[in-house]
Write an enzyme that holds these catalytic residues in place. Structure first.
Site: not given
Length: 310
Positions: A142, A163, A192, A233, A235, A247
């Site tokens: 990323c 985003k 992300s 991502h 992972e 969040r």
């Protein structure tokens, strides 16, 4: 792990034509076995979560892997205690005399900043420069991928209109490439990020291995496999995007959920986990084919390799 067979076996030529790795007896007899040494530059704010995610993927192989974690001494971490860093991490000053088979540079939530505005940019740039002669293969994730391309080649990042946030379909552009050995024709991966890298601005000696209609450039590699850049991502665990949603929903609005993540886009439901097998296979392929099969037995020999001086 490779299959070891008599190199006269007819099946060897058939498998090699399909780019399936088979080790003949002569090469096997010359190969020394030792543990792989991997350095993880963990830039994620939730360091313990990132540690767990990466270790889970590195452990899914018969290879013995020794892992060191590196933190940025020039940055004050807000989400982890200094005691944790002192106990389980090393600074660059502590490892710069060592050599590693592989290095992972994680993402970081700083992509809206100019690279030079990141407080640890100078230190990270030094680490990336050091890796040319001290690390055999580096996997960037990323923002870590964008940072690596910018530091090494001046490749810019570009702001997205909104985003990119969710789990996105991606194609395998070269099914015979070693990093995608065992993959289906397509797969999904979490993304992300607020910025992207244009495929057209990659260096000439790069190959695009994965692309998505919505995600754009997903995985690109330097052709000698010394540098791998993954803009998603893989992972991430099942609940990482959910943590980000909980969040950030006060900022973006509770109705703006990650794409293709919650069943029926209902954030009260358990998220689907449909990238785990791709993640496991990709990390295993990186460890095996980009690192283990070619890294020298004596890591001090890394500096003698001609392409480390390019």
């Amino acid at each position: 792990m490779p299959v070891k067979v008599n190199n006269q076996l007819p099946a060897v030529k058939i498998l090699e034509a399909d780019n399936i790795f088979v080790m003949d007896e002569a090469r096997a007899d010359q190969q020394d076995i030792r543990a792989m040494n991997i350095l993880v530059v963990n830039l994620m704010p939730r360091k313990m979560v990132a540690e767990t995610q990466i270790l889970a993927l590195l452990s899914n192989t018969p290879l013995q892997v020794n892992v060191d974690f590196l933190y940025m001494a020039s940055h004050k971490s807000k989400n982890i205690t200094q005691n944790h860093l002192d106990t389980f991490y090393k600074s660059f000053a502590e490892i710069e005399g060592k050599y590693f088979d592989g290095m992972i540079v994680t993402g970081a939530p700083v992509e809206n900043l100019a690279f030079e505005a990141v407080d640890y940019w100078g230190e990270l740039s030094d680490i990336l420069d050091w890796s040319r002669s001290h690390v055999y293969s580096t996997l960037h994730i990323c923002w870590g991928a964008q940072a690596g391309l910018y530091a090494r080649y001046g490749t810019p990042k570009h702001a997205l209109d909104k985003k990119l946030w969710g789990v996105y379909h991606q194609t395998v552009e070269n099914p015979k490439h070693v990093l995608f050995r065992g993959f289906d024709d397509d797969f999904v991966s979490p993304h992300s990020r607020n910025t992207e890298t244009y495929a057209s601005e990659l260096p000439h000696d790069f190959e695009i291995l994965s692309y998505g209609e919505k995600a754009g450039l997903s995985i690109a590699v330097k052709k000698n496999l010394r540098e791998i850049y993954s803009f998603g991502h893989l992972e991430y665990d099942r609940m990482t995007l959910d943590f980000e949603y909980q969040r950030d929903k006060s900022v973006f609005g509770a109705q703006i959920v990650p794409d293709h993540y919650y069943p029926n886009d209902d954030s009260t439901q358990k998220p689907k986990m449909n990238w785990a097998s791709a993640a496991s296979l990709f990390f295993s392929n990186w460890l095996n084919y980009a690192v283990y099969q070619d890294t020298p037995y004596d890591l001090r020999d890394l500096a003698k390799y001609e392409y480390f001086n390019l």
